[in-house]
Design a protein around this motif. Structure first.
Motif, PDB file in Angstrom:
ATOM      1  N   LEU A  30       0.840  -1.208   0.000  1.00 48.83           N
ATOM      2  CA  LEU A  30       0.000   0.000   0.000  1.00 48.83           C
ATOM      3  C   LEU A  30       0.872   1.255   0.000  1.00 48.83           C
ATOM      4  CD1 LEU A  30      -2.948   0.865   0.046  1.00 48.83           C
ATOM      5  CD2 LEU A  30      -2.840   0.850   2.527  1.00 48.83           C
ATOM      6  N   ALA A  31       1.947   1.252   0.778  1.00 47.93           N
ATOM      7  CA  ALA A  31       2.843   2.407   0.815  1.00 47.93           C
ATOM      8  C   ALA A  31       3.532   2.600  -0.533  1.00 47.93           C
ATOM      9  CB  ALA A  31       3.872   2.241   1.922  1.00 47.93           C
ATOM     10  N   SER A  32       3.892   1.492  -1.195  1.00 48.03           N
ATOM     11  CA  SER A  32       4.596   1.615  -2.475  1.00 48.03           C
ATOM     12  C   SER A  32       3.700   2.201  -3.562  1.00 48.03           C
ATOM     13  CB  SER A  32       5.156   0.266  -2.912  1.00 48.03           C
ATOM     14  OG  SER A  32       4.125  -0.621  -3.276  1.00 48.03           O
ATOM     15  N   VAL A  33       2.392   2.084  -3.392  1.00 45.72           N
ATOM     16  CA  VAL A  33       1.469   2.706  -4.345  1.00 45.72           C
ATOM     17  C   VAL A  33       1.673   4.222  -4.358  1.00 45.72           C
ATOM     18  CG1 VAL A  33      -0.977   3.219  -4.771  1.00 45.72           C
ATOM     19  CG2 VAL A  33      -0.269   0.880  -4.266  1.00 45.72           C
ATOM     20  N   ASN A  72       0.214   1.497 -10.273  1.00 47.89           N
ATOM     21  CA  ASN A  72       0.370   0.898  -8.958  1.00 47.89           C
ATOM     22  C   ASN A  72      -0.965   0.536  -8.330  1.00 47.89           C
ATOM     23  OD1 ASN A  72       3.108   1.152  -9.217  1.00 47.89           O
ATOM     24  ND2 ASN A  72       3.305   2.827  -7.768  1.00 47.89           N
ATOM     25  N   VAL A  73      -1.973   1.376  -8.492  1.00 51.51           N
ATOM     26  CA  VAL A  73      -3.302   1.063  -7.963  1.00 51.51           C
ATOM     27  C   VAL A  73      -3.863  -0.183  -8.654  1.00 51.51           C
ATOM     28  CG1 VAL A  73      -5.692   1.884  -7.912  1.00 51.51           C
ATOM     29  CG2 VAL A  73      -3.855   3.384  -7.168  1.00 51.51           C
ATOM     30  N   PHE A  74      -3.723  -0.263  -9.966  1.00 57.25           N
ATOM     31  CA  PHE A  74      -4.201  -1.441 -10.683  1.00 57.25           C
ATOM     32  C   PHE A  74      -3.439  -2.696 -10.254  1.00 57.25           C
ATOM     33  CE2 PHE A  74      -6.214   1.549 -13.620  1.00 57.25           C
ATOM     34  CZ  PHE A  74      -7.445   0.918 -13.779  1.00 57.25           C
ATOM     35  N   ILE A  75      -2.148  -2.586 -10.016  1.00 56.10           N
ATOM     36  CA  ILE A  75      -1.364  -3.733  -9.562  1.00 56.10           C
ATOM     37  C   ILE A  75      -1.860  -4.208  -8.196  1.00 56.10           C
ATOM     38  CG2 ILE A  75       0.910  -4.402  -8.690  1.00 56.10           C
ATOM     39  CD1 ILE A  75       2.097  -2.719 -11.003  1.00 56.10           C
ATOM     40  N   PHE A 151      10.055   1.147 -12.537  1.00 58.88           N
ATOM     41  CA  PHE A 151      10.630   0.989 -11.202  1.00 58.88           C
ATOM     42  C   PHE A 151       9.528   0.904 -10.158  1.00 58.88           C
ATOM     43  CE2 PHE A 151      11.701   3.495  -7.342  1.00 58.88           C
ATOM     44  CZ  PHE A 151      12.465   2.539  -6.702  1.00 58.88           C
ATOM     45  N   PHE A 152       8.630   1.872 -10.146  1.00 58.40           N
ATOM     46  CA  PHE A 152       7.571   1.882  -9.145  1.00 58.40           C
ATOM     47  C   PHE A 152       6.620   0.702  -9.322  1.00 58.40           C
ATOM     48  CE2 PHE A 152       8.731   6.463  -9.013  1.00 58.40           C
ATOM     49  CZ  PHE A 152       9.115   6.507  -7.682  1.00 58.40           C
ATOM     50  N   ALA A 153       6.343   0.323 -10.560  1.00 63.45           N
ATOM     51  CA  ALA A 153       5.460  -0.820 -10.816  1.00 63.45           C
ATOM     52  C   ALA A 153       6.085  -2.117 -10.316  1.00 63.45           C
ATOM     53  CB  ALA A 153       5.143  -0.919 -12.306  1.00 63.45           C
ATOM     54  N   CYS A 154       7.363  -2.307 -10.547  1.00 63.73           N
ATOM     55  CA  CYS A 154       8.042  -3.526 -10.089  1.00 63.73           C
ATOM     56  C   CYS A 154       8.046  -3.615  -8.564  1.00 63.73           C
ATOM     57  CB  CYS A 154       9.469  -3.578 -10.615  1.00 63.73           C
ATOM     58  SG  CYS A 154       9.602  -3.990 -12.359  1.00 63.73           S
ATOM     59  N   ILE A 155       8.311  -2.514  -7.906  1.00 61.46           N
ATOM     60  CA  ILE A 155       8.342  -2.515  -6.440  1.00 61.46           C
ATOM     61  C   ILE A 155       6.951  -2.806  -5.879  1.00 61.46           C
ATOM     62  CG2 ILE A 155       8.778  -1.075  -4.395  1.00 61.46           C
ATOM     63  CD1 ILE A 155      11.307  -1.958  -5.990  1.00 61.46           C
ATOM     64  N   THR A 156       5.936  -2.164  -6.422  1.00 61.54           N
ATOM     65  CA  THR A 156       4.572  -2.397  -5.949  1.00 61.54           C
ATOM     66  C   THR A 156       4.149  -3.833  -6.208  1.00 61.54           C
ATOM     67  OG1 THR A 156       3.982  -0.093  -6.300  1.00 61.54           O
ATOM     68  CG2 THR A 156       2.166  -1.657  -6.163  1.00 61.54           C
ATOM     69  N   ARG A 157       4.456  -4.357  -7.390  1.00 60.06           N
ATOM     70  CA  ARG A 157       4.087  -5.738  -7.718  1.00 60.06           C
ATOM     71  C   ARG A 157       4.813  -6.733  -6.807  1.00 60.06           C
ATOM     72  NH1 ARG A 157       0.271  -9.090  -9.410  1.00 60.06           N
ATOM     73  NH2 ARG A 157       1.095 -10.824 -10.603  1.00 60.06           N
ATOM     74  N   ALA A 158       6.068  -6.474  -6.500  1.00 62.03           N
ATOM     75  CA  ALA A 158       6.819  -7.360  -5.609  1.00 62.03           C
ATOM     76  C   ALA A 158       6.162  -7.416  -4.230  1.00 62.03           C
ATOM     77  CB  ALA A 158       8.265  -6.897  -5.492  1.00 62.03           C
ATOM     78  N   PHE A 159       5.845  -6.268  -3.662  1.00 63.32           N
ATOM     79  CA  PHE A 159       5.207  -6.243  -2.344  1.00 63.32           C
ATOM     80  C   PHE A 159       3.790  -6.812  -2.396  1.00 63.32           C
ATOM     81  CE2 PHE A 159       8.177  -2.586  -1.154  1.00 63.32           C
ATOM     82  CZ  PHE A 159       9.048  -3.434  -0.506  1.00 63.32           C
ATOM     83  N   ALA A 160       3.056  -6.551  -3.477  1.00 54.84           N
ATOM     84  CA  ALA A 160       1.701  -7.082  -3.602  1.00 54.84           C
ATOM     85  C   ALA A 160       1.723  -8.610  -3.692  1.00 54.84           C
ATOM     86  CB  ALA A 160       1.006  -6.477  -4.823  1.00 54.84           C
ATOM     87  N   LEU A 161       2.695  -9.174  -4.388  1.00 58.73           N
ATOM     88  CA  LEU A 161       2.803 -10.634  -4.459  1.00 58.73           C
ATOM     89  C   LEU A 161       3.134 -11.233  -3.095  1.00 58.73           C
ATOM     90  CD1 LEU A 161       4.624 -11.356  -7.837  1.00 58.73           C
ATOM     91  CD2 LEU A 161       2.292 -11.966  -7.206  1.00 58.73           C
ATOM     92  N   LEU A 162       4.020 -10.589  -2.357  1.00 58.08           N
ATOM     93  CA  LEU A 162       4.338 -11.076  -1.013  1.00 58.08           C
ATOM     94  C   LEU A 162       3.127 -10.955  -0.086  1.00 58.08           C
ATOM     95  CD1 LEU A 162       7.954  -9.689  -0.592  1.00 58.08           C
ATOM     96  CD2 LEU A 162       7.262 -12.081  -0.851  1.00 58.08           C
ATOM     97  N   ALA A 163       2.386  -9.867  -0.209  1.00 62.04           N
ATOM     98  CA  ALA A 163       1.169  -9.708   0.588  1.00 62.04           C
ATOM     99  C   ALA A 163       0.141 -10.766   0.217  1.00 62.04           C
ATOM    100  CB  ALA A 163       0.589  -8.307   0.388  1.00 62.04           C
ATOM    101  N   LEU A 164       0.017 -11.051  -1.070  1.00 63.75           N
ATOM    102  CA  LEU A 164      -0.925 -12.070  -1.530  1.00 63.75           C
ATOM    103  C   LEU A 164      -0.517 -13.451  -1.026  1.00 63.75           C
ATOM    104  CD1 LEU A 164      -3.379 -12.800  -3.290  1.00 63.75           C
ATOM    105  CD2 LEU A 164      -1.785 -13.047  -5.201  1.00 63.75           C
TER     106      LEU A 164
END
Length: 173
Positions: A30-33, A72-75, A151-164
């Motif tokens: 959420l913060a990375s968004v 980032n929101v869509f990710i 860059f921002f998309a990769c970071i958000t996707r990485a954290f979103a996958l870990l959260a998932l």
């Protein structure tokens, strides 16, 4: 193709979203968004117009920020909607491996962005015989936009996958 009837009330979806983002990885996702918005104000990653001693002529930092925020929101919501699927233990481990490769990709993207930014800043693209109003400058800025947003998309996707992965693991046990 028959669609499953989603008759859950909004409050159930909201509670699940809070559970999803309430974990350590969810908070980071959420913060990375909002990292692009933070960068807009703090300018840790430089992205400025030529008037402000930057390199951007064709694009504005606002465009960089808005595109990054939207992606980032869509990710994040994409990862959240994936929570309804049943996944196996190897798939959860795959999420963790993917997040590491996304983190590495994000770091590579920001390094390429910074290298390109400072190359344009220091050389002014005079190396290619390009001035501020030519198409090669537009192409260079488009490449910068791609790596900045990436860059921002990769970071958000990485954290979103870990959260998932965390959410699905603890949902199953």
């Amino acid at each position: 193709m028959k669609l499953k009837n989603q008759s859950k009330p909004f409050s159930d979806h909201w509670r699940e979203f809070v559970q999803f983002t309430g974990t350590f990885w969810g908070i980071l996702a959420l913060a990375s968004v909002f990292l692009p918005l933070l960068n807009y104000f703090s300018q840790v990653i430089p992205a400025q117009k030529v008037e402000n001693q930057g390199v951007l002529v064709w694009f504005s930092i606002g465009l960089f920020t808005i595109l990054s925020l939207l992606i980032n929101v869509f990710i994040l919501f994409g990862a959240f909607t994936y929570r309804q699927k049943s996944v196996s233990q190897p798939e959860l481990a795959s999420f963790q491996r993917q997040s590491l490769s996304l983190l590495a990709s994000g770091i590579a993207a920001v390094l390429i962005y910074l290298a390109g930014y400072f190359f344009i800043h220091d050389s002014g693209l005079l190396f290619w015989g390009c001035n501020e109003n030519e198409i090669c400058r537009l192409v260079a800025e488009a490449a910068l936009l791609f790596f900045y947003v990436g860059f921002f998309a990769c970071i958000t996707r990485a954290f979103a996958l870990l959260a998932l992965a965390y959410y699905l693991h603890h949902d199953n046990y």
